[in-house]
Design a protein around this motif. Sequence first.
Motif, mmCIF file in Angstrom:
data_model
loop_
_atom_site.group_PDB
_atom_site.id
_atom_site.type_symbol
_atom_site.label_atom_id
_atom_site.label_comp_id
_atom_site.label_asym_id
_atom_site.label_seq_id
_atom_site.Cartn_x
_atom_site.Cartn_y
_atom_site.Cartn_z
ATOM 1 N N SER A 264 0.877 -1.289 -0.037
ATOM 2 C CA SER A 264 0.108 -0.194 0.024
ATOM 3 C C SER A 264 0.824 1.430 0.028
ATOM 4 O O SER A 264 0.352 2.364 -0.238
ATOM 5 N N GLY A 265 2.064 1.121 0.320
ATOM 6 C CA GLY A 265 2.995 2.394 0.541
ATOM 7 C C GLY A 265 3.379 2.655 -0.644
ATOM 8 O O GLY A 265 3.499 4.120 -0.948
ATOM 9 N N VAL A 286 -7.357 1.984 -5.644
ATOM 10 C CA VAL A 286 -6.388 1.103 -5.071
ATOM 11 C C VAL A 286 -7.481 -0.181 -4.806
ATOM 12 O O VAL A 286 -8.743 -0.138 -4.941
ATOM 13 N N PRO A 287 -7.050 -1.242 -4.696
ATOM 14 C CA PRO A 287 -7.744 -2.547 -4.161
ATOM 15 C C PRO A 287 -8.895 -2.211 -3.106
ATOM 16 O O PRO A 287 -8.223 -1.421 -2.295
ATOM 17 N N ALA A 295 -6.376 5.941 2.466
ATOM 18 C CA ALA A 295 -6.876 7.250 2.534
ATOM 19 C C ALA A 295 -6.626 8.069 3.728
ATOM 20 O O ALA A 295 -6.512 9.193 3.748
ATOM 21 N N ALA A 296 -6.207 7.271 4.694
ATOM 22 C CA ALA A 296 -5.941 7.924 6.070
ATOM 23 C C ALA A 296 -4.257 8.509 5.941
ATOM 24 O O ALA A 296 -3.496 8.163 5.571
ATOM 25 N N GLY A 297 -4.252 9.724 6.355
ATOM 26 C CA GLY A 297 -3.087 10.399 6.146
ATOM 27 C C GLY A 297 -2.956 10.846 4.762
ATOM 28 O O GLY A 297 -1.575 11.340 4.649
ATOM 29 N N LEU A 298 -3.782 10.984 4.064
ATOM 30 C CA LEU A 298 -3.506 11.721 2.499
ATOM 31 C C LEU A 298 -4.606 12.213 2.401
ATOM 32 O O LEU A 298 -5.382 11.981 1.193
ATOM 33 N N LYS A 304 -10.373 5.496 -4.445
ATOM 34 C CA LYS A 304 -11.450 5.053 -5.003
ATOM 35 C C LYS A 304 -10.992 3.685 -4.686
ATOM 36 O O LYS A 304 -9.882 3.092 -4.814
ATOM 37 N N GLY A 305 -11.940 2.851 -4.719
ATOM 38 C CA GLY A 305 -11.726 1.446 -4.361
ATOM 39 C C GLY A 305 -12.107 0.461 -5.369
ATOM 40 O O GLY A 305 -13.009 1.137 -6.291
#
Length: 517
Positions: A264-265, A286-287, A295-298, A304-305
């Motif tokens: 995810s990074g 992303v998946p 989404a957290a911290g961005l 979008k999933g």
Amino acid sequence: MRIVTAAEMRDIDRQAIEDYGIPGVVLMENAGLRVIEVIQNILSEVKGKVFTILVGKGNNGGDGLVIARHLFNRGALVKVLLMAEPEEFMNDAGVNLTIWKKMGQPVYQVNKENGINLVKVALLNTDIFIDALFGTGFHGMVNEKVARIIELINASSVTVIAVDIPSGLEADTGRAPGPSIKANHTVTFGLPKLGLVVEPGASIAGELHVVDISLPKYLTESKAIPRQLLTKQLIASWFKPRRSVSHKGIYGHVLLVAGSRDMSGAARMAARGALRAGAGLVTLAVPQSIQPLVAAGLEEAMTKGLAETEEGTLSTEALEQILEACQSADVLALGPGITTHPETIDLVRNLLPKLTIPVVLDADALNALAGASHLLEQLQTPAIITPHPGEMSRLLGLTIDEVQEERLYLTGTSAKDWNLVVLLKGAKTIIGTPEGEIYINPTGNPGMATGGSGDALTGIIASLVAQGFSPTQAAAAGAYLHGYAGDLAAQELSEVSTLASDLVRFLPATMKAVLTK
Ligand SMILES: NC(=O)C1=CN([C@@H]2O[C@H](COP(=O)(O)OP(=O)(O)OC[C@H]3O[C@@H](n4cnc5c(N)ncnc54)[C@H](O)[C@@H]3O)[C@@H](O)[C@H]2O)[C@@H](O)CC1
Ligand SMILES: [K+]
């Protein structure tokens, strides 16, 4: 700045002399004086310092003799080591040897029997060693004696300044078939030689100083520019000033398709790169199971999933979702952290021919095309690919060593064959365009060989495309800015400790430095 081969440089010198009537000895004088300027910047005081100058019989040696004279005039102690008999010095080099001798200064013949010892003794007491043995006229390999001398110089701790090009290095390839002087600085005349800006030549040359020797600018600024070294001025010229009445729509919308459960990074890094490089809007797709995490911290990006496999990678069902999201985006960046899950590979392969917006392909999007590079030719949209040597080797079906051996050639031919911009990463990133241009990036350092660094670059390049840069400009400026940020980060944090997130953190300072006159 145009990059030249030895033959192109010779032709420019010839035209300056024959067509413009600038005497060769004037060019040589200018060349020598420019080296003096560089020396004075390094040492600040030349007076009382000891210099040894290794002088060959060609024009490179002639430059060395000009340098000897000016150093002597400035109060330095200068030892001139000749690599040929004085009678062998002809033309401009001969003129300068005569002047040196008329000044009552000795020369030491290192081409004679005790030559090696002369070099050994000189190295014991020298502040700066100047290599004026061979320049662009060098070809083939040095003989055994010269090889011994070069090895002695390289083994000593003295600071070495190479005149025009380190002796033993091929000006056209950047390779040294035999031993080559390893310089701390290389002062090259008129324009950078190809061998000084690609590896291993770039490392052998040390810090590169390209200096003006008064060649008419019509000769150095060619209209048809097949090869260019990226410069701050060139990159800055591609940025338009932001309008005072601006809104986010003007600066484009980047759609990033990236990430997987285990990576995810990569997705976040690419998104941060895109945001910091100035895109108006960034959507990170992303998946779906990792959407809350990324989404957290961005805060500044939309997310979008997308449909995913059991393993948390993008599934073929994500295809329609991606195409729909493309409708409101200006560019798609695809690849960081998406994995090479077979279903994800299918997704990439099915998606590419359907795209209608420009695309940046990186990492696993490129790995998905291993053995299927024909899909690149079928792209209907402008495209940039950003392989590292491993990804390039898989695309081309070559070994990594084969790719590294022929970085320039392969970047150029692939860009033409696939009709897209190819950015081949590695020490001295090379950018090839479908039109046959080559750009070489001088910025960056080994500290950038760290996980996530490439993801940030993908984001930056996509961001520039969204802002209206052409694919060529976006790739070239992206490489330059990314490397510049890496250099700033390394200065403050050290090469060892620089992380990919630091590259992004130093992007604002980079933008300020590059865009400020
Ligand atoms: N032509 C011009 O107008 C200018 C040239 N300049 C200088 O001139 C240099 C080019 O000069 P030249 O063309 O005279 O050539 P170089 O001075 O680079 O060297 C050529 C000499 O090295 C010998 N040589 C070549 N390969 C060798 C090998 N493998 N082993 C042993 N000897 C070898 C050649 O026989 C020749 O004598 C440039 O690099 C630059 O430093 C500057 O003075 C600026 C102006
Ligand atoms: K040299």
